[in-house]
Write an enzyme that holds these catalytic residues in place. Structure first.
Site, PDB file in Angstrom:
ATOM      1  N   LYS A   1       0.850  -1.199   0.000  1.00 12.97           N
ATOM      2  CA  LYS A   1       0.000   0.000   0.000  1.00 12.97           C
ATOM      3  C   LYS A   1       0.885   1.247   0.000  1.00 12.97           C
ATOM      4  O   LYS A   1       2.072   1.206   0.334  1.00 12.97           O
ATOM      5  CB  LYS A   1      -0.933   0.027   1.217  1.00 12.97           C
TER       6      LYS A   1
ATOM      7  N   ASP B   1      -2.271  -1.603  10.928  1.00 12.07           N
ATOM      8  CA  ASP B   1      -2.461  -1.595   9.478  1.00 12.07           C
ATOM      9  C   ASP B   1      -3.087  -2.873   8.942  1.00 12.07           C
ATOM     10  O   ASP B   1      -3.603  -2.891   7.817  1.00 12.07           O
ATOM     11  CB  ASP B   1      -1.119  -1.407   8.760  1.00 12.07           C
TER      12      ASP B   1
END
Length: 307
Positions: A8, A142
């Site tokens: 990401k 995360d």
């Protein structure tokens, strides 16, 4: 079963004050990209969880029980056993690292989320989405994002997730220099600045995405960590300039670093930029963003491929 563990970038990253529990409040728009690790999973007649890791040029990737893949597997195994789910006597896990570590790309968190998802689907466990999310939250702030993929706004310490509409995919060049940055240091460096203020870009980015305003999506990209990282590591500030000189429309730090990403107008421009940057840097990656639908479609790797 083979699973792609997609990395990401943070299109925005606003860091606020430290909370009573020791975490910082934050707001961020996270975006899946096609750069990925590859995780292979299979049952074993040998009891227990067995893990191997192939990580060329990455000496700091643990290949023992401290790896997030192993921790995720044990956590889900215990949760499934408590519910009486049928499990094999043993499990083989092999991770092939492609996403650089200590880069701010979420590689370890993505590996953990992929492990949870793979075990749930491969063994057809009866864990609910909420139970899977709880396991992800226990592994790291995360990790829950990587169960969703696509474009997501995260708040709190990162656990409050709101999926956003997909933005048009765009091409990226990511450069990982030969230095690592401690996330703990980055937070402490921000806290030590009495004059520091957050850019508070996430709300503006969220509104731009909801209104389908891609020009503002490009313009509002921002990362609060840059104010301390670029000061302490001037070579990264120079790298940002080099990426722009190679043709990037936007350049920002990936998470707390040390990788940087550049946004390019198309694949051809990205490949040209990567060729220029590759003359000075060893770890240069050309990739692109993923919509949530493509994230879900490409997660299961029937055969190995490069994206």
């Amino acid at each position: 079963m083979k699973i792609r563990c997609f990395a990401k970038i943070n299109l925005t990253l606003d860091i606020f004050s430290k909370r009573a529990d020791g975490y910082h409040s934050l707001a961020t728009v996270m975006q899946s990209i096609a750069l990925h690790d590859l995780l292979a999973l299979s049952p074993s007649e040998v009891p227990g969880i067995h893990f191997t890791c192939e990580a060329p040029d990455q000496i700091d990737v643990p290949a023992d029980s401290s790896n997030l893949v192993v921790r995720a597997a044990h956590l889900l195994w215990e949760r499934a056993a408590q519910k009486g789910c049928p499990l094999p006597s043993g499990l083989l896990l092999h991770l092939r690292k492609r996403v650089p570590s200590q880069a701010g790309l979420g590689g370890g968190s993505s590996d953990a989320a992929a492990t949870l998802w793979a075990m749930q689907h491969f063994f057809r466990l009866s864990l609910s989405p909420q139970e899977l999310l709880e396991c992800a939250q226990a592994l790291g702030s995360d990790v829950p994002f990587f169960l969703l993929g696509g474009t997501v706004v995260a708040r709190g310490r990162g656990e409050q997730l709101t999926p956003l509409p997909d933005i048009p995919p765009f091409w990226l060049v990511i450069v990982k220099p030969d230095i690592g940055i401690s996330t703990k240091w980055a937070y402490e460096a921000l806290d030590a600045r009495p004059d520091r203020r957050s850019h508070r870009a996430t709300k503006r980015m969220e509104e731009a995405i909801l209104h389908g305003d891609f020009e503002r999506v490009m313009a509002f990209q921002c990362n609060d960590f840059e104010q301390v990282v670029f000061e302490a590591y001037p070579q990264l500030a120079w790298l940002a300039d080099e990426i722009r000189m190679a043709g990037a429309l936007q350049t920002h730090l990936c998470g707390s670093g040390s990788a940087l990403y550049g946004v390019f107008s198309d694949q051809r421009a990205a490949l040209h930029g990567a060729e220029l940057l590759g003359k000075r840097y060893s770890h240069v990656y050309v990739t692109h963003t993923l919509t949530r639908e493509r994230f879900q479609q490409l997660r299961l790797a029937e055969e190995e491929c490069s994206l």
